[in-house]
Design a protein around this motif. Structure first.
Motif, short mmCIF file in Angstrom:
data_model
loop_
_atom_site.label_atom_id
_atom_site.label_comp_id
_atom_site.label_asym_id
_atom_site.label_seq_id
_atom_site.Cartn_x
_atom_site.Cartn_y
_atom_site.Cartn_z
N LYS A 140 5.10 -6.89 -43.68
CA LYS A 140 5.78 -8.17 -43.83
C LYS A 140 7.09 -8.01 -44.60
CE LYS A 140 1.94 -11.40 -43.40
NZ LYS A 140 1.16 -12.47 -44.05
N THR A 141 7.09 -7.12 -45.60
CA THR A 141 8.31 -6.87 -46.36
C THR A 141 9.37 -6.23 -45.47
OG1 THR A 141 7.03 -6.57 -48.39
CG2 THR A 141 9.27 -5.69 -48.37
N LEU A 142 8.95 -5.28 -44.62
CA LEU A 142 9.88 -4.64 -43.70
C LEU A 142 10.43 -5.65 -42.70
CD1 LEU A 142 7.99 -1.28 -42.98
CD2 LEU A 142 10.11 -1.56 -44.29
N VAL A 143 9.56 -6.51 -42.19
CA VAL A 143 9.99 -7.54 -41.24
C VAL A 143 11.03 -8.44 -41.89
CG1 VAL A 143 9.25 -9.58 -39.98
CG2 VAL A 143 7.86 -7.51 -39.88
N LEU A 147 14.40 -6.58 -42.33
CA LEU A 147 15.14 -6.43 -41.08
C LEU A 147 15.65 -7.78 -40.60
CD1 LEU A 147 16.16 -4.78 -38.73
CD2 LEU A 147 13.90 -4.96 -37.67
N ARG A 148 14.83 -8.81 -40.70
CA ARG A 148 15.27 -10.15 -40.31
C ARG A 148 16.50 -10.57 -41.08
NH1 ARG A 148 11.67 -14.08 -43.06
NH2 ARG A 148 13.12 -13.46 -44.70
N ASP A 149 16.48 -10.36 -42.41
CA ASP A 149 17.61 -10.76 -43.25
C ASP A 149 18.85 -9.95 -42.94
OD1 ASP A 149 15.96 -12.60 -44.39
OD2 ASP A 149 15.58 -11.46 -46.23
N ALA A 150 18.67 -8.65 -42.64
CA ALA A 150 19.81 -7.79 -42.30
C ALA A 150 20.46 -8.25 -41.00
CB ALA A 150 19.37 -6.34 -42.21
N LEU A 151 19.64 -8.54 -40.00
CA LEU A 151 20.18 -9.00 -38.72
C LEU A 151 20.81 -10.38 -38.86
CD1 LEU A 151 17.31 -7.81 -36.33
CD2 LEU A 151 19.59 -6.81 -36.56
N ARG A 152 20.19 -11.25 -39.65
CA ARG A 152 20.76 -12.58 -39.87
C ARG A 152 22.16 -12.46 -40.51
NH1 ARG A 152 18.63 -17.66 -40.81
NH2 ARG A 152 16.51 -16.84 -40.96
N GLN A 153 22.28 -11.59 -41.49
CA GLN A 153 23.56 -11.42 -42.16
C GLN A 153 24.62 -10.90 -41.17
OE1 GLN A 153 25.44 -8.50 -43.14
NE2 GLN A 153 26.94 -9.86 -44.13
N GLN A 154 24.21 -10.00 -40.31
CA GLN A 154 25.15 -9.47 -39.32
C GLN A 154 25.58 -10.55 -38.32
OE1 GLN A 154 22.68 -6.06 -38.10
NE2 GLN A 154 24.33 -4.71 -38.80
N LEU A 156 17.30 -0.42 -32.63
CA LEU A 156 16.99 -1.02 -33.93
C LEU A 156 15.92 -0.23 -34.66
CD1 LEU A 156 17.01 -4.82 -32.96
CD2 LEU A 156 18.70 -3.61 -34.36
N THR A 157 14.96 0.30 -33.90
CA THR A 157 13.92 1.12 -34.50
C THR A 157 14.52 2.36 -35.16
OG1 THR A 157 12.27 0.37 -32.91
CG2 THR A 157 11.83 2.46 -34.00
N ARG A 158 15.44 3.01 -34.45
CA ARG A 158 16.06 4.22 -34.99
C ARG A 158 16.99 3.89 -36.17
NH1 ARG A 158 16.84 5.33 -29.52
NH2 ARG A 158 19.05 4.76 -29.69
N GLU A 159 17.82 2.86 -36.00
CA GLU A 159 18.83 2.55 -37.02
C GLU A 159 18.22 2.11 -38.34
OE1 GLU A 159 21.46 -0.33 -35.39
OE2 GLU A 159 22.17 0.99 -33.78
N HIS A 160 17.11 1.38 -38.26
CA HIS A 160 16.52 0.81 -39.49
C HIS A 160 15.27 1.54 -39.95
CE1 HIS A 160 19.22 -2.71 -39.61
NE2 HIS A 160 19.19 -2.61 -38.29
N GLY A 161 14.85 2.55 -39.18
CA GLY A 161 13.70 3.36 -39.60
C GLY A 161 12.41 2.58 -39.68
N VAL A 162 12.21 1.68 -38.73
CA VAL A 162 10.98 0.87 -38.73
C VAL A 162 10.30 1.01 -37.36
CG1 VAL A 162 11.85 -0.80 -40.40
CG2 VAL A 162 12.28 -1.17 -37.97
N VAL A 182 12.72 -10.04 -34.76
CA VAL A 182 13.43 -10.76 -33.70
C VAL A 182 12.75 -12.10 -33.43
CG1 VAL A 182 14.00 -10.73 -31.25
CG2 VAL A 182 14.42 -8.70 -32.66
N ALA A 183 11.41 -12.12 -33.47
CA ALA A 183 10.68 -13.38 -33.27
C ALA A 183 11.03 -14.39 -34.36
CB ALA A 183 9.17 -13.11 -33.25
N ALA A 184 11.22 -13.90 -35.59
CA ALA A 184 11.59 -14.80 -36.69
C ALA A 184 12.99 -15.36 -36.47
CB ALA A 184 11.52 -14.05 -38.02
N LEU A 185 13.90 -14.51 -36.00
CA LEU A 185 15.26 -14.99 -35.71
C LEU A 185 15.25 -16.00 -34.56
CD1 LEU A 185 17.25 -11.64 -35.95
CD2 LEU A 185 17.20 -13.49 -37.63
N ARG A 186 14.39 -15.74 -33.59
CA ARG A 186 14.27 -16.68 -32.46
C ARG A 186 13.75 -18.03 -32.95
NH1 ARG A 186 10.37 -16.01 -27.10
NH2 ARG A 186 11.24 -17.79 -25.94
#
Length: 242
Positions: free
Chosen positions: A12-15, A18-25, A43-49, A58-62
């Motif tokens: 959940k912390t990783l999610v 990543l959600r916050d990083a993508l939102r900021q971008q 995204l898996t490679r870039e963020h190591g998740v 992505v579901a949270a951003l949606r």
């Protein structure tokens, strides 16, 4: 080599990260409206998740209305929706018609609040209601603007219902809903001595009924007070043609 799966709290912390990083971008314009986000694998490679973390982020951003997955194409950035205005934020208190609208709404709520306050008030709430009554009476008798003191009295009555939704409603509507405040800003005419005496008398009847525990009289006194304010504003509206 065997490795433990990521625990639920850790994922959940990783999610969230990543959600916050993508939102900021997205919000900074790094990903523009209509642009496709990097693929799940990228995204898996870039963020190591894991892919699971990417999908949940992505579901949270949606869910927030920021992105839209398109079948067989990818995930695209959406134009942000216009924010929904807060309740009563668009009320124009310089218009007499707006004041009347709020008074009608307040009447529907505060008549019942007065009856409940007569039923449920505590000794300390009685004491505070009396303090507020004295304060607004002094202001009116001196011909001073009493809108703050008037609002405090009505709020004290709402609090004496011991139902938090009543004071929440009044706070949401705001002190601008007090007729005297709006009348002063509309006309710049000092309050007449007779008007102050009339408002003091109306307030006194409301408070007396509440302290006597007379629900019906409290409702009737509050109804008379707020409907009287409505009528005064309707008369002013007709007189000015505004």
């Amino acid at each position: 080599m065997w490795s433990r799966p990521i625990s639920q709290p850790a994922r959940k912390t990783l999610v969230a990260s990543l959600r916050d990083a993508l939102r900021q971008q997205i919000e900074s314009g790094h990903f523009r409206i209509g642009e496709r986000l990097p693929s799940e694998a990228q995204l898996t490679r870039e963020h190591g998740v894991s892919r699971t973390v990417v999908r949940e982020a992505v579901a949270a951003l949606r869910a927030d209305g920021l992105v839209e997955p398109r079948q067989g194409s990818g995930v695209y950035v959406l134009e942000p929706e216009a924010p929904v205005p807060a309740p009563f934020s668009d009320v124009d208190m310089d218009r007499l018609s707006s004041v009347i609208e709020l008074l009608e709404l307040r009447t529907a709520v505060e008549v019942e609040a007065a009856g409940l306050a007569a039923q449920r008030r505590s000794p300390s709430q009685e004491e505070y209601i009396l303090e507020c009554l004295r304060a607004v009476t002094l202001c009116n008798s001196a011909g001073r603007n009493s809108s703050e003191e008037d609002f405090a009295l009505h709020l004290a009555i709402a609090e004496a219902t011991n139902n938090p939704r009543f004071p929440e409603f009044l706070i949401m509507v705001g002190a601008n809903s007090i007729p005297r405040r709006a009348l002063d800003s509309q006309t710049q005419v000092p309050m007449a001595e007779r008007y102050g005496e009339m408002i003091n008398d109306e307030h006194d009847k409301i408070v007396t009924a509440i302290l006597n525990g007379d629900e019906d009289a409290a409702r009737a006194a509050m109804r008379t007070h707020l409907r009287g304010s409505q009528q005064r504003y309707r008369n002013l509206l007709r007189g000015t043609g505004g």
